[in-house]
Design an enzyme around this catalytic site. Structure first.
Site, short mmCIF file in Angstrom:
data_model
loop_
_atom_site.label_atom_id
_atom_site.label_comp_id
_atom_site.label_asym_id
_atom_site.label_seq_id
_atom_site.Cartn_x
_atom_site.Cartn_y
_atom_site.Cartn_z
N CYS A 63 5.60 4.21 2.38
CA CYS A 63 6.27 5.39 2.94
C CYS A 63 6.61 5.19 4.41
CB CYS A 63 5.38 6.61 2.75
SG CYS A 63 6.24 8.18 2.95
N GLY A 104 0.82 -1.20 0.00
CA GLY A 104 0.00 0.00 0.00
C GLY A 104 0.85 1.25 0.00
N CYS A 105 0.23 2.39 -0.30
CA CYS A 105 0.97 3.64 -0.43
C CYS A 105 1.44 4.18 0.93
CB CYS A 105 0.12 4.67 -1.15
SG CYS A 105 -1.55 4.87 -0.50
N TYR A 106 0.53 4.32 1.88
CA TYR A 106 0.94 4.74 3.22
C TYR A 106 1.97 3.76 3.79
CZ TYR A 106 -2.90 8.16 3.88
OH TYR A 106 -3.74 9.24 3.81
N THR A 107 1.73 2.49 3.52
CA THR A 107 2.60 1.44 4.06
C THR A 107 4.02 1.59 3.55
OG1 THR A 107 0.66 0.01 3.93
CG2 THR A 107 2.76 -1.04 4.37
#
Length: 342
Positions: free
Chosen positions: A151, A146-149
């Protein structure tokens, strides 16, 4: 010789970025676009900015002659779709969350469904390239993070690996552009709802939380529970995280910089910024880079870590192509050698 790839879900934002990147990849031919609702529609009619003269089709996947299939589909779709026979024919990179978590109970808790394909779930490789490169090279099914993950894990991984922070003190404050919510029409994502407005959402409930905890737990070699709070900000794309943790000992900034350098100096897409240069979303916009920096607050004995990525590139399509490059023994940055468009 080029590999033949197909994409399910090319009509979404991440899917379109995937098409854009692959069209400029010298070793890839896009030969199939799958859809159940847009059969016969030419891709250029949907995205006039993208020069792909190919129509959507709805074929049985077992009939396809592909080397690789990308799934940029909604959650719960690929969990029912994939099977061992298909994976014997082609490699799969799944951009959804359906194969990211190893514990099936996490899907019941966070995604509210019982995972129907638990054997494949255990065999899937988590596609965070900087951490699991060798596993990805041998994988037939890769779960794109995932994107938040992406980063959050990249920003904090060295601190957990070296055990220099109090794990129970970790707080991640994250901010994302609106494209992270997808292309489907939703009232809360309308212009008048998001413009000149910042809001938190999914407090203590965001589905990327168990993903972050799982892989930082692997790094720490113990169970991690942390606080993650996402915010929506009025921009199209980009993620910025600010993470806070208590230091377990008296460390100077150079000590921590040496630790980050140890883990990331040979990674093509992680940029540890110079001292006093703090990550900004515009510096990574439309690129596959992850920018990281930190500061030590000697007064509070905390380390403050900042990380920035483009949620649609390093947080989705770019990372998927990076995974593809590893799986097919291409140069890791093939097709991804572009910088931010300021």
């Amino acid at each position: 010789m080029k590999i033949k790839v197909g994409i399910l879900g090319a009509s979404g934002y991440a899917g379109n970025e995937l098409v854009r990147i692959l069209l400029n990849h010298p070793k890839v031919e896009i030969s199939y676009l799958g859809s159940s609702s847009s059969v016969g529609q030419n891709y250029q009619d949907l995205y006039p900015n993208t020069p792909l003269n190919l129509c959507f089709e709805n074929k049985n996947l077992d009939e396809l002659e592909l080397d690789l299939l990308f799934l940029a589909t909604p959650h719960k779709f690929s969990a029912k779709l994939l099977n061992e026979n298909l994976l014997k024919k082609m490699k799969i990179i799944d951009l959804s969350a359906d194969f990211r978590l190893k514990n099936p109970k996490d899907y019941e808790l966070w995604y509210k469904f019982t995972h129907p394909n638990q054997e494949l779930l255990q065999n899937a490789v988590y596609g965070l390239c900087e951490l699991y490169k060798e596993e990805i090279k041998k994988a037939s099914l890769v779960a794109n993070p995932g994107c938040y993950t992406t980063c959050s894990i990249l920003s904090l991984y060295p601190l957990f690996k070296e055990k220099i922070i109090d794990f129970s003190s970790v707080i991640i404050d994250a901010k994302s552009g609106v494209s992270g919510a997808g292309r489907s029409a939703k009232v809360e994502n309308l212009f008048c709802e998001v413009n000149e407005n910042i809001k938190a959402y999914n407090l203590a409930l965001h589905r990327h939380t168990p993903e972050i905890e799982e892989h930082l737990s692997y790094a720490a070699k113990e169970k991690i529970t942390l606080q993650f709070t996402p915010h929506l900000v009025p921009m199209q794309r980009g993620i910025l995280i600010s993470a806070y943790a208590n230091l377990k000992e008296d460390l100077q900034e150079q000590d921590i910089r040496d630790i980050y350098t140890k883990y990331y100096q040979n990674n093509k897409f992680i940029r540890l910024l110079p001292p006093q240069s703090l990550p900004q979303t515009r510096w990574v916009k439309s690129s596959n880079f992850a920018d990281i920096n930190f500061s030590v607050d000697q007064r509070t004995k905390r380390v403050i870590v900042l990380g920035a990525i483009d949620n649609l590139i390093k947080g989705a399509a770019g990372q998927a192509v990076q995974n593809m490059n590893l799986m097919f023994d291409f140069d890791e940055d093939e097709g991804l050698k572009f910088f931010a468009n300021l």
